[in-house]
Design a protein around this motif. Structure first.
Motif, PDB file in Angstrom:
ATOM      1  N   GLY A 202       4.284  -6.539  -7.869  1.00  0.00           N
ATOM      2  CA  GLY A 202       4.120  -5.049  -6.898  1.00  0.00           C
ATOM      3  C   GLY A 202       3.378  -5.610  -5.862  1.00  0.00           C
ATOM      4  N   GLU A 203       4.096  -5.370  -4.431  1.00  0.00           N
ATOM      5  CA  GLU A 203       3.169  -5.826  -3.215  1.00  0.00           C
ATOM      6  C   GLU A 203       2.803  -4.717  -2.606  1.00  0.00           C
ATOM      7  N   MET A 204       1.557  -4.805  -1.963  1.00  0.00           N
ATOM      8  CA  MET A 204       1.015  -3.641  -1.187  1.00  0.00           C
ATOM      9  C   MET A 204       0.447  -3.919  -0.059  1.00  0.00           C
ATOM     10  N   ILE A 205       0.288  -2.971   0.883  1.00  0.00           N
ATOM     11  CA  ILE A 205      -0.347  -3.393   2.114  1.00  0.00           C
ATOM     12  C   ILE A 205      -1.572  -2.202   2.626  1.00  0.00           C
ATOM     13  N   LEU A 206      -2.665  -2.356   2.875  1.00  0.00           N
ATOM     14  CA  LEU A 206      -3.590  -1.523   3.201  1.00  0.00           C
ATOM     15  C   LEU A 206      -3.918  -1.482   4.723  1.00  0.00           C
ATOM     16  N   ILE A 207      -3.624   0.102   5.446  1.00  0.00           N
ATOM     17  CA  ILE A 207      -3.734  -0.019   6.683  1.00  0.00           C
ATOM     18  C   ILE A 207      -4.868   0.975   7.101  1.00  0.00           C
ATOM     19  N   GLU A 208      -5.050   1.215   8.456  1.00  0.00           N
ATOM     20  CA  GLU A 208      -6.230   2.140   8.811  1.00  0.00           C
ATOM     21  C   GLU A 208      -5.755   2.518   9.936  1.00  0.00           C
ATOM     22  N   THR A 209      -5.548   3.988  10.193  1.00  0.00           N
ATOM     23  CA  THR A 209      -5.416   4.779  11.328  1.00  0.00           C
ATOM     24  C   THR A 209      -5.901   6.225  11.159  1.00  0.00           C
ATOM     25  N   LEU A 239       0.352   1.184   1.462  1.00  0.00           N
ATOM     26  CA  LEU A 239       1.806   1.143   1.412  1.00  0.00           C
ATOM     27  C   LEU A 239       2.287   0.335   0.299  1.00  0.00           C
ATOM     28  N   GLY A 240       3.158   1.025  -0.349  1.00  0.00           N
ATOM     29  CA  GLY A 240       3.695   0.229  -1.756  1.00  0.00           C
ATOM     30  C   GLY A 240       4.892   0.688  -2.045  1.00  0.00           C
ATOM     31  N   ALA A 241       5.376   0.260  -3.004  1.00  0.00           N
ATOM     32  CA  ALA A 241       5.216  -1.041  -3.508  1.00  0.00           C
ATOM     33  C   ALA A 241       6.705  -1.346  -4.099  1.00  0.00           C
ATOM     34  N   THR A 242       6.749  -2.926  -3.903  1.00  0.00           N
ATOM     35  CA  THR A 242       7.976  -3.584  -4.103  1.00  0.00           C
ATOM     36  C   THR A 242       7.780  -3.562  -5.883  1.00  0.00           C
ATOM     37  N   SER A 243       8.925  -4.034  -6.288  1.00  0.00           N
ATOM     38  CA  SER A 243       9.117  -4.294  -7.548  1.00  0.00           C
ATOM     39  C   SER A 243      10.017  -5.559  -8.082  1.00  0.00           C
ATOM     40  N   ILE A 244       9.295  -6.720  -8.078  1.00  0.00           N
ATOM     41  CA  ILE A 244      10.155  -7.586  -8.129  1.00  0.00           C
ATOM     42  C   ILE A 244      10.107  -8.618  -9.236  1.00  0.00           C
ATOM     43  N   SER A 261       7.950  -1.367   7.850  1.00  0.00           N
ATOM     44  CA  SER A 261       8.833  -0.415   8.524  1.00  0.00           C
ATOM     45  C   SER A 261       9.122   0.867   7.973  1.00  0.00           C
ATOM     46  N   ALA A 262       8.831   1.024   6.827  1.00  0.00           N
ATOM     47  CA  ALA A 262       9.155   2.213   6.005  1.00  0.00           C
ATOM     48  C   ALA A 262       7.757   2.961   6.593  1.00  0.00           C
ATOM     49  N   ALA A 263       6.579   2.694   6.552  1.00  0.00           N
ATOM     50  CA  ALA A 263       5.483   3.424   7.177  1.00  0.00           C
ATOM     51  C   ALA A 263       5.859   3.825   8.532  1.00  0.00           C
ATOM     52  N   PRO A 268       5.658   7.194  13.686  1.00  0.00           N
ATOM     53  CA  PRO A 268       5.440   6.195  14.569  1.00  0.00           C
ATOM     54  C   PRO A 268       4.161   5.523  14.764  1.00  0.00           C
ATOM     55  N   ALA A 269       3.234   6.499  14.644  1.00  0.00           N
ATOM     56  CA  ALA A 269       1.621   6.075  14.800  1.00  0.00           C
ATOM     57  C   ALA A 269       1.243   5.202  13.656  1.00  0.00           C
ATOM     58  N   PHE A 270       2.065   4.763  12.846  1.00  0.00           N
ATOM     59  CA  PHE A 270       1.676   3.827  11.803  1.00  0.00           C
ATOM     60  C   PHE A 270       1.774   2.509  12.522  1.00  0.00           C
ATOM     61  N   GLY A 271       2.617   2.552  13.583  1.00  0.00           N
ATOM     62  CA  GLY A 271       2.788   1.029  14.176  1.00  0.00           C
ATOM     63  C   GLY A 271       1.489   0.718  15.014  1.00  0.00           C
ATOM     64  N   GLU A 272       0.742   1.816  15.342  1.00  0.00           N
ATOM     65  CA  GLU A 272      -0.469   1.276  15.913  1.00  0.00           C
ATOM     66  C   GLU A 272      -1.763   1.124  14.941  1.00  0.00           C
ATOM     67  N   ALA A 273      -1.395   1.141  13.624  1.00  0.00           N
ATOM     68  CA  ALA A 273      -2.373   0.872  12.652  1.00  0.00           C
ATOM     69  C   ALA A 273      -2.991  -0.293  12.657  1.00  0.00           C
TER      70      ALA A 273
END
Ligand SMILES: Cc1cc2nc3c(=O)[nH]c(=O)nc-3n(C[C@H](O)[C@H](O)[C@H](O)COP(=O)(O)OP(=O)(O)OC[C@H]3O[C@@H](n4cnc5c(N)ncnc54)[C@H](O)[C@@H]3O)c2cc1C
Length: 337
Positions: A202-209, A239-244, A261-263, A268-273
């Protein structure tokens, strides 16, 4: 919650692995008066544990879309245990949304699940103002909750100690060296005892905004994976999660593109996170993707929590305690060899 007026210190209970499965086992056994020692091979940061990378959603109704009924049964019991043990656990529900091209999958999700309300765009904006004008409608699952794994694991560990248990970090133990009652919660590392275990990445990404505020996890219907955005404290979002089906670790460019892209399509403000972290964990799974409590040669093993560790760990700990104290067997989950 199990309570006892007399300590049952005669037979020590050794638990191996302080991830979410072992932490709940240790907590319920310590609270029941057992002399608990929890061994963890990594340090208190727990970065080697799958639990460190999880979303922490407590979502038995959403998961019913793809999971067996036993997951809902144990999950519902776990919600009560989370509430009782950590009353500040956010139970703000969860949302499911879809873009127009995923409309039929959205309707299918609605049919396959229960305990949800359909919100129109106005009602959605009332509970999540940041999502105003973003979606035509949404499914709202009011009974669901979520925890922040990196905050809740230390909280559980502190409660184990407060209940009289002890935790040994940097303590890699061999199961055969331990006496008394032993509960093996080593996750994927228990493959020596359970060769059929596999890891599902499972892949994940942590973002801040600070530009988006959400009070609850938002799932976005996606043709391949259940993708979601989970709010964390201090303007963070997971942001999660893949299942591979791979035990390769790391995050691929493709997965990163899909998660980001999902976020972005949720808001769209996630684009600036700011991207803070890419990470992945291997979910320990048996071939049927169901959890299992194995009782063999006087040893107990709790494993195969797959994509539901936070959802199931409290109920599995209660079942193990019921077995040790009263000999209770749950035929759906327990295997006695
Ligand atoms: C990206 C991602 C998102 C997820 N999201 C969710 C979610 O939203 N909700 C949910 O319910 N679940 C979720 N999951 C699933 C959940 O994370 C797993 O089911 C759960 O973490 C498994 O917990 P565990 O305690 O069995 O294993 P682990 O967390 O891996 O813990 C096992 C521990 O045992 C220790 N250990 C191993 N061998 C030894 C030894 N010999 N001696 C001492 N210690 C040892 C390891 O160091 C480790 O800390 C997610 C998983 C991933 C990867």
């Amino acid at each position: 919650m199990y309570q006892t007026s007399r300590p049952r210190g005669e037979s020590p209970v050794s638990i191996i692995g302080a991830g979410i499965a072992g932490a709940w086992q240790a907590l319920l056994f310590a609270q029941a008066g057992h002399a608990v020692i929890l061994h963890e091979r990594s340090d208190a940061a727990m970065t080697d544990a799958t639990s460190h990378w999880a979303g922490g959603m407590l979502a038995p109704w959403c998961e019913a879309e793809i999971a067996e009924p036993v997951i809902s049964r144990l999950g519902l019991r776990s919600l009560d245990l989370w509430r009782a043990e950590l009353p500040d656990t956010p139970f703000n529900g969860s949302l499911v949304v879809a873009h127009a091209r995923e409309r039929s999958d959205f309707e299918r999700f609605a049919r396959m699940t229960s305990e949800h309300r359909r919100l129109d765009a106005k009602s959605l904006a009332e509970i999540e103002p940041s999502l105003e004008g973003r979606f035509r409608d949404a499914l709202f699952f009011p009974g669901e909750g979520h925890v922040e794994p990196r905050r809740v694991l230390p909280k559980l560990h502190a409660r184990i100690v407060a209940a009289g248990g002890s935790i040994r970090f940097n303590s890699e133990v061999d199961i055969d060296d331990l006496g008394g009652i032993v509960i093996d919660c080593r996750g994927l590392a228990a493959r020596d005892a359970h060769p059929e275990l596999r890891g599902v990445k499972g892949e994940m990404i942590l973002i801040e905004t600070a530009e988006v505020q959400l009070a609850r996890p938002v799932r976005l219907i996606h043709p391949r994976w259940p993708l979601y955005v989970i709010p964390r404290e201090n303007h963070l979002f997971m942001l999660g999660a893949t299942s591979i089906e791979t035990e390769d670790t790391g995050v691929s460019v493709r997965s990163a593109l899909e998660l980001l892209s999902a976020a972005y399509t949720v808001h769209p403000a996630f684009g600036e996170a700011r991207i803070l972290e890419f990470g992945s964990g291997l979910r320990p799974a048996f071939p049927d993707n169901l959890p299992r409590i194995t009782i063999r040669d006087g040893r107990i093993a709790v494993n195969g929590l797959y994509r539901h560790g936070f959802l199931l760990a409290p109920a599995l700990a209660e079942l193990t305690l019921g077995y040790v104290e009263c000999g209770q067997i749950d035929n759906e989950v327990m295997q006695c060899a």
